[in-house]
Design a protein around this motif. Structure first.
Motif, PDB file in Angstrom:
ATOM      1  N   ARG A   1      37.564  59.365  34.137  1.00 23.89           N
ATOM      2  CA  ARG A   1      38.979  59.634  34.432  1.00 23.89           C
ATOM      3  C   ARG A   1      39.861  59.312  33.237  1.00 23.89           C
ATOM      4  NH1 ARG A   1      37.287  57.601  39.434  1.00 23.89           N
ATOM      5  NH2 ARG A   1      38.120  55.535  38.987  1.00 23.89           N
ATOM      6  N   VAL A   2      39.525  58.271  32.483  1.00 23.74           N
ATOM      7  CA  VAL A   2      40.285  57.936  31.273  1.00 23.74           C
ATOM      8  C   VAL A   2      40.041  58.998  30.204  1.00 23.74           C
ATOM      9  CG1 VAL A   2      40.531  56.291  29.368  1.00 23.74           C
ATOM     10  CG2 VAL A   2      40.359  55.457  31.721  1.00 23.74           C
ATOM     11  N   ILE A   3      38.793  59.326  29.956  1.00 23.23           N
ATOM     12  CA  ILE A   3      38.450  60.296  28.913  1.00 23.23           C
ATOM     13  C   ILE A   3      39.071  61.661  29.196  1.00 23.23           C
ATOM     14  CG2 ILE A   3      36.527  61.587  27.892  1.00 23.23           C
ATOM     15  CD1 ILE A   3      34.869  58.993  28.139  1.00 23.23           C
ATOM     16  N   ASN A   4      39.132  62.028  30.463  1.00 20.51           N
ATOM     17  CA  ASN A   4      39.713  63.328  30.828  1.00 20.51           C
ATOM     18  C   ASN A   4      41.239  63.295  30.904  1.00 20.51           C
ATOM     19  OD1 ASN A   4      37.199  64.515  30.954  1.00 20.51           O
ATOM     20  ND2 ASN A   4      36.978  64.195  33.138  1.00 20.51           N
ATOM     21  N   GLY A   5      41.835  62.133  30.675  1.00 16.79           N
ATOM     22  CA  GLY A   5      43.288  62.027  30.686  1.00 16.79           C
ATOM     23  C   GLY A   5      43.900  61.922  32.072  1.00 16.79           C
ATOM     24  N   ASN A   6      43.067  61.700  33.092  1.00 22.40           N
ATOM     25  CA  ASN A   6      43.583  61.570  34.457  1.00 22.40           C
ATOM     26  C   ASN A   6      44.088  60.167  34.760  1.00 22.40           C
ATOM     27  OD1 ASN A   6      42.900  64.262  35.019  1.00 22.40           O
ATOM     28  ND2 ASN A   6      40.801  63.660  35.453  1.00 22.40           N
ATOM     29  N   ASN A   7      43.562  59.177  34.061  1.00 23.24           N
ATOM     30  CA  ASN A   7      43.995  57.784  34.197  1.00 23.24           C
ATOM     31  C   ASN A   7      44.380  57.258  32.830  1.00 23.24           C
ATOM     32  OD1 ASN A   7      43.208  57.960  36.876  1.00 23.24           O
ATOM     33  ND2 ASN A   7      42.014  56.071  36.834  1.00 23.24           N
ATOM     34  N   GLY A   8      45.293  56.303  32.821  1.00 25.53           N
ATOM     35  CA  GLY A   8      45.670  55.654  31.581  1.00 25.53           C
ATOM     36  C   GLY A   8      44.808  54.436  31.310  1.00 25.53           C
ATOM     37  N   ILE A   9      45.058  53.829  30.177  1.00 21.12           N
ATOM     38  CA  ILE A   9      44.368  52.602  29.791  1.00 21.12           C
ATOM     39  C   ILE A   9      45.102  51.423  30.431  1.00 21.12           C
ATOM     40  CG2 ILE A   9      43.794  51.093  27.838  1.00 21.12           C
ATOM     41  CD1 ILE A   9      42.212  53.629  27.689  1.00 21.12           C
ATOM     42  N   SER A  10      44.415  50.679  31.263  1.00 24.17           N
ATOM     43  CA  SER A  10      44.993  49.460  31.840  1.00 24.17           C
ATOM     44  C   SER A  10      44.802  48.319  30.843  1.00 24.17           C
ATOM     45  CB  SER A  10      44.290  49.116  33.156  1.00 24.17           C
ATOM     46  OG  SER A  10      42.930  48.777  32.890  1.00 24.17           O
ATOM     47  N   SER A  11      45.467  47.214  31.078  1.00 26.21           N
ATOM     48  CA  SER A  11      45.286  46.070  30.188  1.00 26.21           C
ATOM     49  C   SER A  11      43.841  45.570  30.244  1.00 26.21           C
ATOM     50  CB  SER A  11      46.270  44.953  30.521  1.00 26.21           C
ATOM     51  OG  SER A  11      46.216  44.627  31.883  1.00 26.21           O
ATOM     52  N   GLU A  12      43.221  45.636  31.427  1.00 23.73           N
ATOM     53  CA  GLU A  12      41.812  45.233  31.548  1.00 23.73           C
ATOM     54  C   GLU A  12      40.915  46.162  30.732  1.00 23.73           C
ATOM     55  OE1 GLU A  12      38.415  45.446  34.917  1.00 23.73           O
ATOM     56  OE2 GLU A  12      40.255  44.432  35.527  1.00 23.73           O
ATOM     57  N   MET A  13      41.161  47.467  30.845  1.00 25.04           N
ATOM     58  CA  MET A  13      40.359  48.426  30.076  1.00 25.04           C
ATOM     59  C   MET A  13      40.594  48.239  28.582  1.00 25.04           C
ATOM     60  SD  MET A  13      38.086  50.826  30.082  1.00 25.04           S
ATOM     61  CE  MET A  13      37.996  51.643  31.667  1.00 25.04           C
ATOM     62  N   ALA A  14      41.834  47.918  28.198  1.00 22.09           N
ATOM     63  CA  ALA A  14      42.140  47.687  26.783  1.00 22.09           C
ATOM     64  C   ALA A  14      41.316  46.523  26.241  1.00 22.09           C
ATOM     65  CB  ALA A  14      43.634  47.426  26.607  1.00 22.09           C
ATOM     66  N   LEU A  15      41.166  45.481  27.031  1.00 21.67           N
ATOM     67  CA  LEU A  15      40.352  44.347  26.609  1.00 21.67           C
ATOM     68  C   LEU A  15      38.887  44.747  26.455  1.00 21.67           C
ATOM     69  CD1 LEU A  15      41.948  41.556  28.820  1.00 21.67           C
ATOM     70  CD2 LEU A  15      42.060  41.728  26.317  1.00 21.67           C
ATOM     71  N   ARG A  16      38.388  45.521  27.403  1.00 23.12           N
ATOM     72  CA  ARG A  16      36.993  45.972  27.344  1.00 23.12           C
ATOM     73  C   ARG A  16      36.760  46.877  26.128  1.00 23.12           C
ATOM     74  NH1 ARG A  16      34.221  45.267  32.291  1.00 23.12           N
ATOM     75  NH2 ARG A  16      35.562  44.457  33.934  1.00 23.12           N
ATOM     76  N   LEU A  17      37.681  47.828  25.931  1.00 21.83           N
ATOM     77  CA  LEU A  17      37.560  48.736  24.787  1.00 21.83           C
ATOM     78  C   LEU A  17      37.643  47.977  23.470  1.00 21.83           C
ATOM     79  CD1 LEU A  17      39.763  51.665  26.097  1.00 21.83           C
ATOM     80  CD2 LEU A  17      37.296  51.777  25.644  1.00 21.83           C
ATOM     81  N   SER A  18      38.491  46.973  23.436  1.00 16.71           N
ATOM     82  CA  SER A  18      38.641  46.171  22.230  1.00 16.71           C
ATOM     83  C   SER A  18      37.318  45.516  21.838  1.00 16.71           C
ATOM     84  CB  SER A  18      39.711  45.103  22.448  1.00 16.71           C
ATOM     85  OG  SER A  18      39.797  44.257  21.329  1.00 16.71           O
ATOM     86  N   LYS A  19      36.671  44.919  22.816  1.00 16.41           N
ATOM     87  CA  LYS A  19      35.403  44.251  22.518  1.00 16.41           C
ATOM     88  C   LYS A  19      34.309  45.259  22.157  1.00 16.41           C
ATOM     89  CE  LYS A  19      32.067  40.872  23.846  1.00 16.41           C
ATOM     90  NZ  LYS A  19      31.618  39.861  24.774  1.00 16.41           N
ATOM     91  N   ALA A  20      34.269  46.372  22.875  1.00 11.69           N
ATOM     92  CA  ALA A  20      33.190  47.350  22.663  1.00 11.69           C
ATOM     93  C   ALA A  20      33.373  48.186  21.407  1.00 11.69           C
ATOM     94  CB  ALA A  20      33.085  48.265  23.880  1.00 11.69           C
ATOM     95  N   LEU A  21      34.628  48.553  21.088  1.00 11.02           N
ATOM     96  CA  LEU A  21      34.857  49.491  19.991  1.00 11.02           C
ATOM     97  C   LEU A  21      35.518  48.872  18.765  1.00 11.02           C
ATOM     98  CD1 LEU A  21      35.998  52.584  22.085  1.00 11.02           C
ATOM     99  CD2 LEU A  21      33.717  52.073  21.182  1.00 11.02           C
ATOM    100  N   GLY A  22      35.996  47.634  18.901  1.00 10.46           N
ATOM    101  CA  GLY A  22      36.478  46.933  17.724  1.00 10.46           C
ATOM    102  C   GLY A  22      37.963  47.036  17.406  1.00 10.46           C
ATOM    103  N   ARG A  23      38.715  47.850  18.102  1.00 11.29           N
ATOM    104  CA  ARG A  23      40.172  47.893  17.899  1.00 11.29           C
ATOM    105  C   ARG A  23      40.802  46.804  18.761  1.00 11.29           C
ATOM    106  NH1 ARG A  23      42.455  52.954  16.184  1.00 11.29           N
ATOM    107  NH2 ARG A  23      44.293  52.350  17.374  1.00 11.29           N
ATOM    108  N   SER A  24      41.981  46.375  18.409  1.00 13.68           N
ATOM    109  CA  SER A  24      42.628  45.338  19.216  1.00 13.68           C
ATOM    110  C   SER A  24      43.056  45.905  20.565  1.00 13.68           C
ATOM    111  CB  SER A  24      43.854  44.773  18.488  1.00 13.68           C
ATOM    112  OG  SER A  24      44.903  45.717  18.473  1.00 13.68           O
ATOM    113  N   ALA A  25      43.115  45.024  21.555  1.00 13.35           N
ATOM    114  CA  ALA A  25      43.604  45.424  22.880  1.00 13.35           C
ATOM    115  C   ALA A  25      45.036  45.927  22.769  1.00 13.35           C
ATOM    116  CB  ALA A  25      43.509  44.250  23.850  1.00 13.35           C
TER     117      ALA A  25
END
Length: 99
Positions: free
Chosen positions: A41-65
């Motif tokens: 849903r995020v990749i398809n643009g149906n959902n936005g990035i939540s603060s929780e997802m931002a934290l997860r993406l930060s750890k997995a992909l290396g950009r800051s939350a």
């Protein structure tokens, strides 16, 4: 400076991380510890990035939350500017005590 039609974070994830590296959404979802449907849903643009997802993406992909949240905010704000009519909105005159 405002961006012109900034990409949705999901589009960014797909174009910068998934496609060039041959990673599937399902694989990234597993690394993030979320359901693949959630990430889809995020990749398809149906959902936005939540603060929780931002934290997860930060750890997995290396950009800051914060960078993920800023990207989502830029996307949301640009689209709001396209659809919100501010014609009838008026300034509130404030009496700031002590100034």
């Amino acid at each position: 400076m405002a961006m012109h039609n900034p990409p949705h974070p999901g589009e960014f994830i797909r174009e910068v991380y998934l496609d060039p590296n041959g990673i599937t959404g399902r694989q990234l979802a597993a690394k993030l510890g979320v359901a693949s449907s959630t990430l889809t849903r995020v990749i398809n643009g149906n959902n936005g990035i939540s603060s929780e997802m931002a934290l997860r993406l930060s750890k997995a992909l290396g950009r800051s939350a914060e960078s993920w949240m800023i990207m989502q905010n830029n996307f949301d704000l640009w689209h709001a500017r396209q659809r919100v009519d501010l014609e009838k909105v008026q300034m509130v005159e404030l009496n700031l005590a002590g100034q």
